[in-house]
Every structure is written in structure tokens, then in C-alpha cells.
Design a protein around this motif. Structure first.
Motif, PDB file in Angstrom:
ATOM      1  N   THR A 163       3.288   5.734  -2.887  1.00  0.00           N
ATOM      2  CA  THR A 163       4.126   6.420  -3.237  1.00  0.00           C
ATOM      3  C   THR A 163       4.456   6.811  -4.774  1.00  0.00           C
ATOM      4  O   THR A 163       4.989   7.838  -5.254  1.00  0.00           O
ATOM      5  N   THR A 164       3.960   5.840  -5.398  1.00  0.00           N
ATOM      6  CA  THR A 164       4.309   5.801  -6.744  1.00  0.00           C
ATOM      7  C   THR A 164       3.129   6.210  -7.792  1.00  0.00           C
ATOM      8  O   THR A 164       3.121   5.939  -8.984  1.00  0.00           O
ATOM      9  N   ASN A 165       2.069   6.735  -6.905  1.00  0.00           N
ATOM     10  CA  ASN A 165       0.858   6.861  -7.719  1.00  0.00           C
ATOM     11  C   ASN A 165       0.052   5.479  -8.510  1.00  0.00           C
ATOM     12  O   ASN A 165      -0.454   5.862  -9.545  1.00  0.00           O
ATOM     13  N   CYS A 166       0.138   4.405  -7.961  1.00  0.00           N
ATOM     14  CA  CYS A 166      -0.420   3.230  -8.570  1.00  0.00           C
ATOM     15  C   CYS A 166      -1.709   3.057  -7.859  1.00  0.00           C
ATOM     16  O   CYS A 166      -1.791   2.233  -6.911  1.00  0.00           O
TER      17      CYS A 166
ATOM     18  N   LYS B   4       0.913  -1.122  -0.111  1.00  0.00           N
ATOM     19  CA  LYS B   4      -0.071  -0.047  -0.066  1.00  0.00           C
ATOM     20  C   LYS B   4       1.039   1.258  -0.084  1.00  0.00           C
ATOM     21  O   LYS B   4       0.383   2.130  -0.691  1.00  0.00           O
ATOM     22  N   TYR B   5       1.794   1.186   0.685  1.00  0.00           N
ATOM     23  CA  TYR B   5       3.070   2.214   0.879  1.00  0.00           C
ATOM     24  C   TYR B   5       3.431   2.624  -0.622  1.00  0.00           C
ATOM     25  O   TYR B   5       3.639   3.704  -1.086  1.00  0.00           O
TER      26      TYR B   5
ATOM     27  N   ALA C 176       9.893  -2.899  -8.207  1.00  0.00           N
ATOM     28  CA  ALA C 176       8.679  -3.142  -8.975  1.00  0.00           C
ATOM     29  C   ALA C 176       7.712  -2.015  -9.214  1.00  0.00           C
ATOM     30  O   ALA C 176       7.145  -1.811 -10.544  1.00  0.00           O
ATOM     31  N   PHE C 177       7.450  -1.115  -8.226  1.00  0.00           N
ATOM     32  CA  PHE C 177       6.542  -0.191  -8.575  1.00  0.00           C
ATOM     33  C   PHE C 177       7.064   0.881  -8.980  1.00  0.00           C
ATOM     34  O   PHE C 177       6.539   1.587  -9.878  1.00  0.00           O
ATOM     35  N   ILE C 178       8.285   1.142  -8.867  1.00  0.00           N
ATOM     36  CA  ILE C 178       9.064   2.403  -9.468  1.00  0.00           C
ATOM     37  C   ILE C 178       9.136   2.127 -10.889  1.00  0.00           C
ATOM     38  O   ILE C 178       8.954   2.896 -11.760  1.00  0.00           O
ATOM     39  N   CYS C 179       9.608   1.040 -11.332  1.00  0.00           N
ATOM     40  CA  CYS C 179       9.674   0.590 -12.670  1.00  0.00           C
ATOM     41  C   CYS C 179       8.292   0.491 -13.703  1.00  0.00           C
ATOM     42  O   CYS C 179       8.530   0.905 -14.718  1.00  0.00           O
ATOM     43  N   ALA C 180       7.313  -0.017 -12.813  1.00  0.00           N
ATOM     44  CA  ALA C 180       6.029   0.149 -13.470  1.00  0.00           C
ATOM     45  C   ALA C 180       5.552   1.620 -13.654  1.00  0.00           C
ATOM     46  O   ALA C 180       4.599   1.929 -14.922  1.00  0.00           O
ATOM     47  N   LYS C 181       5.967   2.359 -12.736  1.00  0.00           N
ATOM     48  CA  LYS C 181       5.521   3.949 -12.864  1.00  0.00           C
ATOM     49  C   LYS C 181       6.387   4.533 -14.103  1.00  0.00           C
ATOM     50  O   LYS C 181       5.645   5.452 -14.869  1.00  0.00           O
TER      51      LYS C 181
ATOM     52  N   SER D  18      -1.551 -10.979 -14.492  1.00  0.00           N
ATOM     53  CA  SER D  18      -1.395  -9.704 -15.101  1.00  0.00           C
ATOM     54  C   SER D  18      -2.914  -9.090 -14.953  1.00  0.00           C
ATOM     55  O   SER D  18      -3.832  -9.866 -15.238  1.00  0.00           O
ATOM     56  N   SER D  19      -2.990  -7.674 -14.539  1.00  0.00           N
ATOM     57  CA  SER D  19      -4.172  -7.269 -14.472  1.00  0.00           C
ATOM     58  C   SER D  19      -4.451  -6.467 -15.798  1.00  0.00           C
ATOM     59  O   SER D  19      -3.395  -6.296 -16.851  1.00  0.00           O
ATOM     60  N   LYS D  20      -5.637  -6.060 -16.169  1.00  0.00           N
ATOM     61  CA  LYS D  20      -6.046  -5.258 -17.457  1.00  0.00           C
ATOM     62  C   LYS D  20      -5.284  -3.762 -17.476  1.00  0.00           C
ATOM     63  O   LYS D  20      -4.990  -3.127 -18.293  1.00  0.00           O
ATOM     64  N   SER D  21      -5.145  -3.300 -16.292  1.00  0.00           N
ATOM     65  CA  SER D  21      -4.593  -2.081 -15.977  1.00  0.00           C
ATOM     66  C   SER D  21      -3.079  -2.169 -16.290  1.00  0.00           C
ATOM     67  O   SER D  21      -2.497  -2.907 -15.791  1.00  0.00           O
ATOM     68  N   VAL D  22      -2.547  -1.179 -16.955  1.00  0.00           N
ATOM     69  CA  VAL D  22      -1.127  -1.240 -17.420  1.00  0.00           C
ATOM     70  C   VAL D  22      -0.465  -1.152 -16.082  1.00  0.00           C
ATOM     71  O   VAL D  22       0.815  -1.724 -16.073  1.00  0.00           O
ATOM     72  N   ASP D  23      -0.499  -0.024 -15.380  1.00  0.00           N
ATOM     73  CA  ASP D  23       0.318   0.184 -14.110  1.00  0.00           C
ATOM     74  C   ASP D  23       0.200  -1.047 -13.142  1.00  0.00           C
ATOM     75  O   ASP D  23       1.225  -1.597 -12.696  1.00  0.00           O
ATOM     76  N   ILE D  24      -1.012  -1.441 -12.874  1.00  0.00           N
ATOM     77  CA  ILE D  24      -1.186  -2.649 -11.854  1.00  0.00           C
ATOM     78  C   ILE D  24      -0.601  -3.849 -12.242  1.00  0.00           C
ATOM     79  O   ILE D  24      -0.082  -4.601 -11.672  1.00  0.00           O
TER      80      ILE D  24
END
Length: 319
Positions: free
Chosen positions: A200-203, A195-196, A278-283, A212-218
Motif C-alpha cells: 500500500t505504501t510502496n515499500c 505485506k499489505y 509505521a509504514f505511512i511515516c516511513a513513506k 535497522s536495514s541499509k535501505s532507508v524506507d525499509i
């Protein structure tokens, strides 16, 4: 090959399988979804199919080679592979395909003996699990307080939400009386970290999924988490393999799972390195290769493998 399932190849029990192959002077490969061996002649090359679903063992003798793709299919089918001299003897390397352990009678056993010294005692095994959980948070603190790139991305170890979660984590870890309580406590901390990182990365709307999810970022964040976790499993497996400790002697994850100790050890570094990147690279909409390079560099920069060795050896020697 996208729909290939290992379960499709396990209809025949190992005890009922008919074939053991000894091969020499050939190349084993994967072609059109099958495992073949290729023999080279002066006039033509000949391909022969290996029925892997009905095969128990393949012995590779003189003049043989095998491709990575073939090894992957053999692993999925549960086929044992060994490297040997002419006629099948002596056996140089025998393995369940993922790891080839040298057959050396003089390999040191101090860490295995130390591990076995405590593993059959429930209380001592729980104590070892608690040690790894505490080391997990220690590495998280070490990395997040030191890494400038993570700080620049907004990851702050001293954030109130994280500190509150850690207070709960330490209290529940100390009070835990079995491995299931530790696993639950671990999951609760990781959920807070997810969650944090997502905030932090606006995901927005992140939910941990192994598909995989349909949402690109998620979807990318989940894919990168899966990818990075498997890289961490690789480091953990290497650590245990080098120290000679079998992967099945877990202290926290299920004792009935063959590689459960790998999951225990990988947990030392996953939250600190894999999760934030993982979150930073997804952003940043990074590619799989770019994420992989970033994670491997982070493993190197923060000496993740050294950290695993240090704590596995500590626990083994204490045992």
C-alpha cells in the motif's frame, strides 16, 4: 554508551553482590557511563561512584533525587531502588526499577483475584487468550473502517487479501488447543498485514527486522515498528499496573517471561495503529519525533488505553 550491554553488568549474581546503599541529601545521576551521587557543600560539590554491577539495592532517603539516565542504567544492571524515610524506614516505594507500586494495604484486588481465578486452569487461560485475539481483530476493524487518514492512505479493511487472512485466522484461532498454535496464527496474520501495508505504501522488498536495514524506507519502517510497539507496551503495562495484575501472568506469551502479559495486552492495538502508521511515516520520511507524535495522537483518537482496560477487566471479571 552506544555499545553498553546489560549483560556486561550481570557477571555478579544478585546473591553474591556485596553492596546495599542508603543515601540521603544527595542527587543520584549518570555521568561518563557511571552512576554517581553528588553531595553539595558550601565550598565544593563531591561526586562518589556507585559500583552498580556489585550492588543489589539502593535506598533513597530524605533530600534525595535521581535522574532518568541513572534510573535507566540501574535498570540495565538489575539494581532494585526504593524510596524511604530517614534511616531506611519506612519503605515508601520499593520496585524493580521500571515500576514503582504504592505500598498501600487497602488497594482493591478484585481484578487480580479474578485473574487468578482462571489462570491456573489451562483451558480457561487458553479461552482468555482467544478472547484477546478476537478483540485484536475487532479493534483492527473498528479503526481501519473509521479512520479517514488511513483510508486516504489506501488502508481498506474490506480488501480481499485481508478478509481471506482473517477467515483463516478465525478458523485456526477457534481450533487452537494451546498457546503456541495461537502465537503461530497471530504471526501468520501479522505477516499478511505487513505485506499489505508494504504494498500500500510502496515499500518494496520489506522484511521485518528488529535491526535497522541499509535501505532507508525499509529501515525506517522497521525502526518505527519497534518504536511504536514499545509505546504500546507502555500502555499495556500501565493498564495492568493500575488494575493490580502482575505482568508475569500471561495467557499466550511464554509464562517464564516476566513481562509476557504486557505483550499479550499490547497485541490488542499494535496491528490496528502501530503497523499502518509505521509504514505511512516511513513513506513520508518522517522523523522519530514526528512518528511518535502521530502514534500518540492515534492512541488518543481511538481510545487505545480505554480499549485495553475494557478487555482486561472483562477477562478478569469473567475469571
Amino acid at each position: 554508551m552506544e555499545d553498553f550491554s546489560p549483560s556486561d553488568l550481570k557477571a555478579i549474581l544478585h546473591s553474591k553482590r556485596a553492596n546495599l546503599f542508603y543515601l540521603e541529601y544527595c542527587r543520584v545521576m549518570q555521568k561518563d557511563g557511571r552512576v554517581l551521587y553528588l553531595t553539595e557543600d558550601t565550598k565544593e560539590n563531591l561526586y562518589f561512584n556507585i559500583p552498580i554491577a556489585n550492588t543489589t539495592v539502593i535506598l533513597l532517603g530524605n533530600g534525595t533525587s535521581i535522574t532518568q539516565a541513572a534510573m535507566r542504567m540501574l535498570a540495565q544492571a538489575g539494581v532494585l531502588v526504593g524510596f524511604c524515610c530517614g534511616g531506611g524506614t519506612p519503605l515508601y516505594m520499593g520496585c524493580e526499577i521500571e515500576w514503582m507500586t504504592p505500598q498501600n494495604e487497602y488497594r482493591p484486588t478484585e481484578y487480580l483475584q479474578g485473574w487468578m481465578g482462571f489462570w491456573f486452569d489451562d483451558e480457561k487461560r487458553l479461552d482468555a487468550a482467544k478472547h484477546f485475539q478476537q478483540a485484536r481483530v475487532a479493534f483492527l476493524k473498528q479503526v481501519w473502517q473509521k479512520d479517514r487518514d488511513l483510508k486516504n492512505e489506501g488502508f481498506n479493511f474490506d480488501d480481499k487479501a485481508i478478509q481471506t487472512a482473517l477467515d483463516t485466522f478465525f478458523t485456526r484461532t477457534e481450533a487452537a488447543t494451546n498457546s503456541q498454535m495461537l502465537l503461530l496464527t497471530e504471526a501468520q496474520l501479522t505477516k499478511v498485514l505487513y505485506k499489505y501495508a508494504a504494498n500500500t505504501t510502496n515499500c518494496d522488498g520489506f522484511k521485518r527486522q528488529h535491526q535497522s536495514s541499509k535501505s532507508v524506507d525499509i529501515g525506517k519502517a522497521n525502526d518505527f515498528l519497534n518504536h511504536g510497539n514499545y509505546l504500546a507496551y507502555g500502555l499495556a503495562a500501565c493498564t495492568l499496573w493500575v488494575l493490580g495484575i502482575p505482568h508475569g501472568f500471561a495467557v499466550m506469551h511464554g509464562k517464564t517471561r516476566r513481562g509476557a502479559l504486557v505483550f499479550d495486552i499490547a497485541g490488542l492495538i499494535k496491528d490496528a495503529l502501530v503497523l499502518p502508521w509505521a509504514f505511512i511515516c516511513a513513506k513520508e520520511n518522517a522523523t522519530e519525533q514526528e512518528f511518535r507524535q502521530q502514534i500518540l495522537q492515534a492512541f488518543t483518537d481511538h481510545k487505545a488505553l480505554d480499549y485495553m482496560f475494557e478487555h482486561v477487566k472483562q477477562v478478569a471479571q469473567r475469571g
